[in-house]
Scaffold this motif. Structure first.
Motif, mmCIF file in Angstrom:
data_model
loop_
_atom_site.group_PDB
_atom_site.id
_atom_site.type_symbol
_atom_site.label_atom_id
_atom_site.label_comp_id
_atom_site.label_asym_id
_atom_site.label_seq_id
_atom_site.Cartn_x
_atom_site.Cartn_y
_atom_site.Cartn_z
ATOM 1 N N ARG A 99 0.808 -1.224 0.000
ATOM 2 C CA ARG A 99 0.000 0.000 0.000
ATOM 3 C C ARG A 99 0.839 1.271 0.000
ATOM 4 N NH1 ARG A 99 -4.576 -2.112 -1.825
ATOM 5 N NH2 ARG A 99 -5.295 -3.846 -0.527
ATOM 6 N N GLU A 108 3.515 1.903 2.117
ATOM 7 C CA GLU A 108 3.946 2.292 3.460
ATOM 8 C C GLU A 108 5.458 2.591 3.462
ATOM 9 O OE1 GLU A 108 1.007 -1.201 3.854
ATOM 10 O OE2 GLU A 108 2.778 -0.691 2.658
ATOM 11 N N THR A 119 8.580 -0.016 5.331
ATOM 12 C CA THR A 119 7.751 -1.207 5.511
ATOM 13 C C THR A 119 8.462 -2.274 6.344
ATOM 14 O OG1 THR A 119 6.760 -0.790 3.359
ATOM 15 C CG2 THR A 119 6.478 -2.980 4.263
#
Length: 398
Positions: free
Chosen positions: A390, A392, A395
């Motif tokens: 998504r 991020e 991560t």
């Protein structure tokens, strides 16, 4: 600051850093600009078969499977990238001079192994320094990187002009001269010291246990692997059907010119896009490019599809760098860069180049259709990455 067309201005001291970083890519791609188009031609001049050429071209890619992670993990643990770069660049210069000593296959294979160990790790090590310095000094990575592409054009086209007036023996001497320039530039590289690793265990194993990182490796691996036939037999094929060396150099240059335009002007448009979307665009372009090259040797159609190199390589490269910059902490950046380079340029591209030998020997330019298949696989990995990641930041910082 860097001006509208990526030309450094020395009014701002930080642009000295930008200039050195740009010169790093210049040195590296002067070598690549001679090696990629014309090294297969030199090997052919030594009386080697297409299968033997495929093996020799794939060996450096296979060696980096071991060399890149070994050197990168050491660099991450010490925080020092410049010192190994100096050793590697120096050994490369010495090694390239040994190639003309003998045309024996096993002699050339041994030297190809050394080239793989010394030249291949320079890119992930230097890219890690570049990304770090670009973040620190708020520089545009794409506009720094484009100078390497300009050097590639100058080297590939210039080498073609030299070879049309001389002999293939000059290929080795041009690679030697480019290696000297590369070594001199590496001595001027910044030497940023990063923090100690986040984890006490292997950073490579840690990254390989992350499913999203594995999907990412699939995206870049199959995308880079799809260039196997192009990198190994495009020049050999074009020469065999009668194109002059300067025309062959122009074919290569057209693709890199498009790549430069992307790096120079496309950064602001692609920076905010999900890397998976960029991977998908590159893979779809590969399906078109390799299918056309497999179907025709027409001059104008080659001219038409060569700009797609900006997509099959350029936008894919930006996607790969963007993912690491956003998802991987800086303490693991060299390991991540190394894994990306090892698997995409080593396992995937090395396997593709090796397979392209017998494929080209039996099917000629139709070998490109196998590259189309790899692009299709890369496209589906890109869709998978879009669904699983998504966007991020950091991560893997857990």
């Amino acid at each position: 600051m860097i001006g509208k067309f990526g030309i450094p201005s020395f009014n701002d001291p930080r642009m000295k850093t930008a200039t050195v970083l740009a010169l790093f890519f210049v040195g590296l791609f002067l070598i690549q600009g001679v090696f990629l188009p014309y090294w297969p031609v030199w090997l052919k001049s030594q009386g080697l078969s297409a299968g033997e050429i495929g093996i020799l071209l794939s060996l450096p890619n296979w060696v980096r499977v071991f060399a890149d992670p070994l050197i990168a993990q050491r660099a991450d643990r010490t925080g020092n990238r410049k010192t190994p770069m100096l050793w590697l660049a120096g050994i490369y210069v010495i090694t390239i001079l040994a190639f003309p000593v003998s045309s024996d296959f096993w002699w050339l294979a041994g030297l190809s192994v050394v080239i793989g160990f010394t030249f291949s790790p320079l890119l992930p090590l230097g890219t890690t320094i570049t990304v770090h310095e670009c973040k620190t000094h708020e520089l545009d990575y794409g506009r720094v990187r484009l100078w390497g592409s300009l050097a590639f054009i100058g080297a590939s086209f210039g080498a073609g002009l030299v070879l049309d007036g001389t002999s293939t023996a000059w290929i080795v001497w041009m690679l030697f001269a480019a290696g000297i320039i590369n070594f001199a530039i590496v001595t001027r590289m910044p030497d940023p010291q990063t923090d100690r690793p986040l984890r006490s265990g292997s950073s490579l194993i840690y990254l390989l246990r992350k499913p999203v990182f594995l999907i990412y490796l699939g995206c870049i691996g199959f995308a880079q692997g799809s260039h196997g036939t192009y990198y190994s037999f495009a020049s050999v094929h074009w020469e065999s059907i009668g194109y002059r060396h300067d025309v062959i150099g122009a074919f290569w240059s057209i693709g890199v010119i498009a790549e430069i335009a992307l790096f120079a002007f496309g950064g602001k448009y692609v920076r905010g896009l999900h890397p998976g979307i960029l991977f998908a665009i590159g893979a779809a372009s590969g399906v078109l490019r390799w299918t056309v090259l497999g179907l025709t040797d027409n001059f104008w159609l080659i001219i038409l599809v060569q700009p797609l190199h900006a997509m099959t390589f350029g936008i894919t490269h930006l996607a790969a760098v963007s993912f690491i910059a956003r998802a991987v902490p800086s303490q693991l950046a060299t390991s991540a860069q190394s894994l990306m380079a090892t698997l995409s340029m080593g396992v995937f591209l090395g396997s593709s180049i090796w397979a392209s030998g017998p494929l080209y020997e039996h099917f000629g330019s139709h070998a490109y259709f196998a590259m189309t298949g790899l692009s299709v696989i890369a496209f589906f990995f890109a869709l998978w990455l879009i669904r699983r990641w998504r966007g991020e930041d950091n991560t893997f910082c857990d």
